[in-house]
Design an enzyme around this catalytic site. Sequence first.
Site, PDB file in Angstrom:
ATOM      1  N   ASP A  93       0.841  -1.198   0.000  1.00  0.00           N
ATOM      2  CA  ASP A  93       0.000   0.000   0.000  1.00  0.00           C
ATOM      3  C   ASP A  93       0.875   1.248   0.000  1.00  0.00           C
ATOM      4  O   ASP A  93       2.073   1.188   0.329  1.00  0.00           O
ATOM      5  CB  ASP A  93      -0.948   0.017   1.197  1.00  0.00           C
ATOM      6  CG  ASP A  93      -0.223   0.080   2.547  1.00  0.00           C
ATOM      7  OD1 ASP A  93       0.832  -0.583   2.686  1.00  0.00           O
ATOM      8  OD2 ASP A  93      -0.701   0.783   3.451  1.00  0.00           O
ATOM      9  N   GLU A 158       0.143  -0.931   5.905  1.00  0.00           N
ATOM     10  CA  GLU A 158       1.235  -0.340   6.682  1.00  0.00           C
ATOM     11  C   GLU A 158       1.057   1.161   6.832  1.00  0.00           C
ATOM     12  O   GLU A 158       1.367   1.725   7.891  1.00  0.00           O
ATOM     13  CB  GLU A 158       2.570  -0.658   6.001  1.00  0.00           C
ATOM     14  CG  GLU A 158       3.793  -0.435   6.887  1.00  0.00           C
ATOM     15  CD  GLU A 158       4.312   0.993   6.878  1.00  0.00           C
ATOM     16  OE1 GLU A 158       5.129   1.351   7.757  1.00  0.00           O
ATOM     17  OE2 GLU A 158       3.901   1.765   5.980  1.00  0.00           O
TER      18      GLU A 158
END
Length: 463
Positions: A93, A158
């Site tokens: 991400d 994250e």
Amino acid sequence: MSVSAIDYARQNQARFLDELKALLRIPSISTLPEHKSDVRRAAEVLAAELTRIGMENVRLIETTGHPLVYADWLHAAKSSPAKPTALLYGHYDVQPPDPLDEWISPPFEPTERNGNLYARGAVDDKGQMYMHIKALESLLASTGKLPLNVRVILEGEEEVGGEGIATFVASKPPELQADFALVSDTEMFAPGLPTLCVGLRGMIYTEIEVRGSRTDLHSGMYGGAAPNPFVALAQIIAKLKDESGRILIPGIYDPVLPPSTEELAAWKTLPFDEEHYRQAEVGSRELVGESGYSVLERTWARPTLDVHGMPGGFTGTGAKTVIPAKATAKVSIRLVPAMTPAAVFASYRDYIRQITPPGVDVDVRLIHSGDPCLIPANNPYIRAATAALKEIWGKETVFIRSGGSIPIVGDFARHLNLPSVMMGFGLPDDNLHAPNEKFLISNFHQGIESIVSFLEIAGEPAS
């Protein structure tokens, strides 16, 4: 005639880079709900690639948020002597690209300039995570096997706190049984200087909410009698640290574990130019912070407190004379070894309650937290990484800490008893989380070679 894994990586550099560009075109922005399908698409692309290169048991693991990607190759477990198991971690991400008008080229159209690849996620962390996959491909394609057992776990949250993987790791699943973790989400201290990060600061990220009246009030009619939550919040924040940057929360420095004499001496030998750092990286008129400590000490080994935003009240064009009913602030504290998030948050919350001015109520909320960590530099996997970096870069490795936080490293240590090898290939000017994020293309390729070498050396029998 067979080729070595490193030769294979060198022969396929152009393809590897093109594949990374394709991944970078997926806007896998985990914090924006409208990109939820893009985040999943990135996970599916990675799962397909892991399957293609020969990894096994590849699947998506669903969480309360975005999915994890898992794969393994465990055939070295059958060898004699038994080989160790590596857990390769990364995240797919990315941060939002705003402000868009500051990008020279579109954030999700990877562009090469001056030897760099520019795109959101180029270095944090798609480019570095993809080095792991391409290193595994190079080993499997050239030799038909891996030199040790490997598990891969990739996450898609994250950048929004990593709650899904934290819950998964805390459950101690058999999928994560390993001897060490490899994390490539850090940077080199300087271009061409092989670097291992052996320490991270932890963090508590909080929100302070101050409430005054039941509803917003007219400042002309009620100013002077009604409490103003923004003024009260400013008074609270002003008492959290002094003008030199020293945090004023009672007892906060008591557990701080200072760097060793040897570590401080090693930091002094690093090629660090404070004035260049001020101009090129910080861009401020001068540097600030606790007196008596160097810049590296202040950013790597001292706790710090920062305010990130104060939403609320009237911020539109023109004037509106309102006393807001409430005001909030986002505040974080970075933690260093021997500090614990729970204890620091308790002291911080109690202190804020003590210094809150009369007439308002205060609520202090913990949004998320992470433990600091300090990894012994003499463990066998750090030694293997040092040897691999020397082989590829031709220089001795330097050991640094990072002022940032990677909560998963603490989770691996706390729940799985795994030491992490933090072998990153970003550079200080790569603009992480900022416009024009980049990754030096030569670092991408040498990073793949370094990981190949590291896995080969880590799989050798202990001497």
